[in-house]
Design an enzyme around this catalytic site. Structure first.
Site, PDB file in Angstrom:
ATOM      1  CG  ASP A   1     -45.277  -4.520  -3.316  1.00  0.00           C
ATOM      2  OD1 ASP A   1     -46.205  -3.596  -3.561  1.00  0.00           O
ATOM      3  OD2 ASP A   1     -45.127  -5.681  -4.107  1.00  0.00           O
TER       4      ASP A   1
ATOM      5  CG  ASP B   1     -46.598  -0.471  -4.453  1.00  0.00           C
ATOM      6  OD1 ASP B   1     -45.690  -0.486  -6.077  1.00  0.00           O
ATOM      7  OD2 ASP B   1     -46.986  -1.648  -5.599  1.00  0.00           O
ATOM      8  CD  GLU B   2     -41.862  -2.364  -4.600  1.00  0.00           C
ATOM      9  OE1 GLU B   2     -41.097  -2.948  -4.050  1.00  0.00           O
ATOM     10  OE2 GLU B   2     -41.972  -1.832  -5.765  1.00  0.00           O
TER      11      GLU B   2
HETATM   12 MG   LIG Z   1     -47.449  -3.730  -5.477  1.00  0.00          MG
END
Ligand SMILES: [Mg+2]
Length: 419
Positions: free
Chosen positions: A7, A102-103
């Protein structure tokens, strides 16, 4: 087998900081479309107790008092930086599922000698190659890896491997709201049933969970027990719909301006369609006034296209026909958009029986259009109905440059004097 969740830390803020070092160690927030709400916070801002999603006007005094830097969202930059992070992850393994901007989940082989060192290496390389700091959490399932990641965020090293013996103590102190996939309404149901921690959910009878939350809820409980119910999904399913919609910088009331907006959005959506080598079978046009307007008006209209196409003039023509059906004059519209449906590969377009148009010529025209706009800026060439800088456009007062995707906006390095 273990699963790692990677993350990116404060992703949007981190993207901004890569190119603007002045933002480092300063309190920074990134705002949603139209500069409305907070969608990303630097750690300094989190420490002030500012919550995700609060409207900017509610924190005005805090912003002034702590000199918080407010930025408009720059999705072109974030999207491109996300691609770079994911590409770097794929250097390590092809077992990668991109879960969000974002992961990503990574699968680690059973035989892995030292997962801690491996994750540190991933972290170092992503930071070195992209400038983005990440946290890595590792456990037996995606649900547990999510929890491990929350722990990783709290550690200095940014990596947390959840060993089997520590699962129980961690689940015992994890409130159900913190479990991936348990929303507020499910948490309420569970609490009524005296289930308030992850550990209690893990040990609750299957029958009860299935009755209250269905099979999706049951899967979460099983994942907490270490059974993989949601394996890595590596194949990106082909796009079925494509949407372009925006809130306006100020309400639109006139038909003329609404036509401009729909033409601009259709043009952008059509360009995306061509980039993906797809064509659309139908368009939905929609518009709405402000949600809190007591006389709320919102309508949508579907238009089925005579043949599938990605030709901007044709799509715009049909989108505007749809608009005609739903537009009521003199209402203060806040938002509008278009959705393309029935997407198929542009190579398998079915032609109309009485086809008289020169499709090849149209294709070449669109190629030139995209090439010129790609090289010289998004709205250099457009249909006459779509103004290049409409005064109803979304507010985006402090947007950073598109550092990585636009030649005119590349970061400039100023060489120091050398003697
Ligand atoms: Mg994040």
């Amino acid at each position: 087998m273990s699963i790692a969740l990677v993350d990116c830390n404060n992703f949007y803020v981190s993207c901004e900081r890569v190119f603007n070092p002045r933002l480092r160690e300063q309190p920074v927030v990134v705002l949603s479309n139209n500069d409305g709400c907070v969608v990303a916070r630097s750690p300094e801002v989190k420490a002030l107790g500012i919550k995700m999603g609060v409207p900017l006007f509610k924190i005005r005094s805090l912003v002034e008092q702590h000199q918080i830097i407010t930025l408009s969202s720059n999705y072109t930059l974030y999207g491109d930086m996300s691609m770079r992070v994911m590409d770097t992850l794929r250097q390590f393994t092809d077992q990668v599922e991109v879960y969000s901007i974002d992961e990503a989940f990574l699968e680690l082989a059973e035989s892995f000698p030292n997962p801690e060192a491996y994750c540190q290496e991933v972290r170092q390389r992503v930071l070195q190659w992209t400038g983005i700091p990440i946290s890595v959490g590792v456990s037996l399932t995606k649900t547990l890896a999510k929890l491990a990641n929350q722990q990783a965020k709290r550690t200095e090293s940014g990596v947390f491997i959840l060993p089997e013996r520590e699962i129980e103590p961690l689940l015992k102190i994890t409130p159900i709201e913190d479990i991936w996939g348990i929303g507020r309404s499910w948490a309420k149901i569970l609490r009524i049933n005296c289930i308030s921690t992850a550990w209690e959910l893990r040990n609750a009878p299957d029958g009860l969970i299935k009755k209250e939350l269905g099979v999706v809820g049951l899967r979460i409980a099983w994942e907490l027990r270490g059974l993989v119910c949601s394996p890595l999904e590596r194949k990106v399913s082909p796009k079925k719909t494509l949407t372009v919609s925006r809130s306006f910088g100020r309400p639109i009331t006139s038909y003329q301006e609404m036509r401009e907006a729909i033409a601009v959005y259709t043009g952008r959506a059509a360009q995306k369609l061509r980039r993906l080598h797809l064509a659309a079978g139908a368009i939905v046009v929609f518009l709405q006034t402000g949600r809190y307007n007591p006389n709320y008006y919102g309508r949508s209209q579907k238009v089925v296209l005579p043949v599938t196409t990605n030709y901007t003039p044709e799509l715009t023509h049909h989108a505007l026909l749809g608009l005609q059906e739903i537009f009521v004059p003199d209402l203060p519209y806040k938002k509008a958009g278009v959705i393309f449906l029935g997407l198929i590969s542009e190579d398998i377009q079915q032609l109309h029986l009485w086809e008289t148009r020169d499709r090849e010529r149209e294709e070449r025209l669109m190629e030139s259009l995209d090439r010129i706009n790609g090289a010289m800026g998004r709205d250099t060439l457009n249909l006459a109905i779509a103004p290049p800088r409409p005064n109803w456009a979304m507010k985006s007062l402090s947007c950073s440059p598109r550092y990585t995707t636009c030649w005119q906006e590349l970061p400039v390095a100023i060489a120091g004097c050398q003697e």
